[in-house]
Design an enzyme around this catalytic site. Structure first.
Site, PDB file in Angstrom:
ATOM      1  N   ASP A 131       0.794  -1.234  -0.316  1.00 20.22           N
ATOM      2  CA  ASP A 131       0.151  -0.294  -0.022  1.00 20.22           C
ATOM      3  C   ASP A 131       1.071   1.496   0.184  1.00 20.22           C
ATOM      4  O   ASP A 131       2.415   1.009   0.271  1.00 20.22           O
ATOM      5  CB  ASP A 131      -0.864   0.043   1.419  1.00 20.22           C
ATOM      6  CG  ASP A 131      -0.242   0.097   3.109  1.00 20.22           C
ATOM      7  OD1 ASP A 131       0.742  -0.785   3.016  1.00 20.22           O
ATOM      8  OD2 ASP A 131      -0.428   1.017   3.277  1.00 20.22           O
ATOM      9  N   GLU A 133       0.170  -1.367   5.451  1.00 20.97           N
ATOM     10  CA  GLU A 133       1.321  -0.648   6.827  1.00 20.97           C
ATOM     11  C   GLU A 133       0.842   0.999   6.957  1.00 20.97           C
ATOM     12  O   GLU A 133       1.294   1.554   7.860  1.00 20.97           O
ATOM     13  CB  GLU A 133       2.288  -1.020   5.827  1.00 20.97           C
ATOM     14  CG  GLU A 133       3.594  -0.576   7.409  1.00 20.97           C
ATOM     15  CD  GLU A 133       4.490   0.235   6.804  1.00 20.97           C
ATOM     16  OE1 GLU A 133       5.421   0.681   7.557  1.00 20.97           O
ATOM     17  OE2 GLU A 133       4.028   1.294   5.877  1.00 20.97           O
TER      18      GLU A 133
END
EC number: 3.4.11.4
Length: 412
Positions: free
Chosen positions: A82, A177
């Site tokens: 991400d 994350e």
């Protein structure tokens, strides 16, 4: 070392994988799986037959041992797919500035976005190298698609060079994350690794075995509401109480904008409410738990002092643990970091051990039972339109990963 790391990186950054802190889904955005599915396909094409994407957005894969030794620990390499919610990751147009000559890099889609050597000291070592940037309207996504690309290229290299002996290698790509949920649904039993490395750092040759410890604080203020036309002697406005708390924070210390290196901070992140009730959010950061508690006590003291001016109002002070300094775990396994030091030296670099003013998936993984320091990717200026990465530094990161695999086999 021949490399496909650049080709992979240019491909991956064009896939929008931005996570969403306001989502309650897992992963927080379905689009993160678009890259994860591509990674699984590419791993299959390389011959990694157990690669798969689970329902929560995690990619698991195994590079089987090719050594006759039976006691080599299983190690894992981990990166997150991400990108940060702080800056758009949609429609990324990567630009490769070949053999960069040291002049300012003006990003063409927004000429106001300029990457200057004077503002990015790490560029001083990049003259003659190939620099990748975005076009000026988005972040680049080097955080952490550089790490993803480097792990993928290292897997390719090891498969193409069976003469390099290694134990079992596990690959883990995580979602979310950037919003602090990167390990929420990871299955460590399925992963089956003994030690790990996140590939999520910055400058060439650097690695980190220490992070902030982190807590969040939620202050809920309950004031006394009254009609403003008849409020004299009655109204105690929760909005003003909250403003007084924030205004009482020091202006020249204890904030992100006034601290560096090993200094921690108290950082207000959000405020929400009306005159009757307000919620204040803070993050507290320090390299020690004692330092966290000291700052939390200081903030609570401010709250108590402010409330003395509002005798009928009350407040709740809630501390939420977020993550802890992974050094507490890694100090019990010094060889895990020592092998990184040696792997970086074998790549012809000077190792640079640093402390992270933040956290990584490795912070949580270490305390979950997978000791996990962090290794450089070559990326810089994360979470911004000025993000950049050096192709040569990415290639060196691949080399370090390969060296690490070899060192673990040699030492055990």
């Amino acid at each position: 070392m021949s490399s496909t790391v650049l080709e992979r990186f240019l491909r991956y950054v064009q896939i929008d994988t931005q996570s969403d802190p306001n989502s309650t889904l897992q992963p927080s955005t379905e689009k993160q799986k678009n890259l994860s599915r591509m990674l699984v396909t590419e791993l299959f094409e390389m011959g990694v037959v157990d690669a798969h994407l689970d329902e929560y957005g995690y990619v698991y894969a195994t590079l089987h041992a090719n050594t006759d030794k039976l006691n080599v620990p299983v190690i894992c390499f981990c990166s997150h797919v991400d990108t940060s919610p702080d800056c758009s990751g949609a429609g990324v147009k990567p630009i490769v500035h070949k053999a960069w000559d040291g002049t300012d890099i003006v990003l063409p889609d927004d000429p106001a976005q300029v990457i200057r050597r004077s503002e990015h000291p790490d560029l001083d070592a990049q003259i003659g190298n190939d620099i990748v940037t975005a076009s000026g309207t988005t972040l680049l996504g080097a955080d952490n698609k550089a790490g993803v690309s480097e792990i993928m290229d290292a897997v390719r290299y090891l498969l193409e060079h069976p003469e390099i002996k290694h134990g079992t290698i596990k690959i883990l790509f995580t979602p979310d994350e950037e919003i602090g949920r990167g390990t929420n649904k990871v299955d460590l039993a399925k992963l089956g690794a003994d030690f790990g490395y996140t590939i999520d750092g910055e400058s060439l040759g650097s690695f980190e075995d220490e992070t902030f410890s982190a807590d969040a604080v939620k202050i809920t203020i309950r004031g006394i509401s009254a009609h403003p036309g008849f409020a004299k002697g009655k109204l105690e406005n929760a909005l003003k109480i909250a403003a007084d708390v924030i205004a009482a924070l020091p202006k020249d210390a204890l904030s992100p904008e006034t601290t560096e290196e090993k200094q921690g901070f108290i950082h207000p992140t959000n405020i929400e409410g009306i005159q009757e009730k307000v919620t204040l959010g803070f993050i507290i950061r320090d390299f020690t738990v004692a330092g966290l508690h000291e700052k939390e006590g200081y903030l609570k003291g401010i709250l108590v002092q402010v409330l003395q001016q509002y005798p009928h109002s009350t407040a709740d002070f809630e501390v939420i643990e977020q993550y802890r300094n992974m050094k507490e775990v890694l100090d019990n396994h010094p060889h895990v970091s020592e092998y990184v030091w040696e792997a970086i030296r074998r790549s012809g670099l000077t190792p640079l051990k640093r402390s992270i003013r933040g956290g990584t998936d490795g912070s949580r993984l270490s305390f979950m039972g997978l000791p996990c320091p962090n290794i450089f990717t070559g990326g810089h200026a994360f979470h911004s339109k000025l993000e950049w990465v050096s192709v040569q530094d990415m290639q060196k990161a691949v080399e370090v990963i390969v060296n690490l695999c070899q060192i673990w086999e040699e030492k055990h």
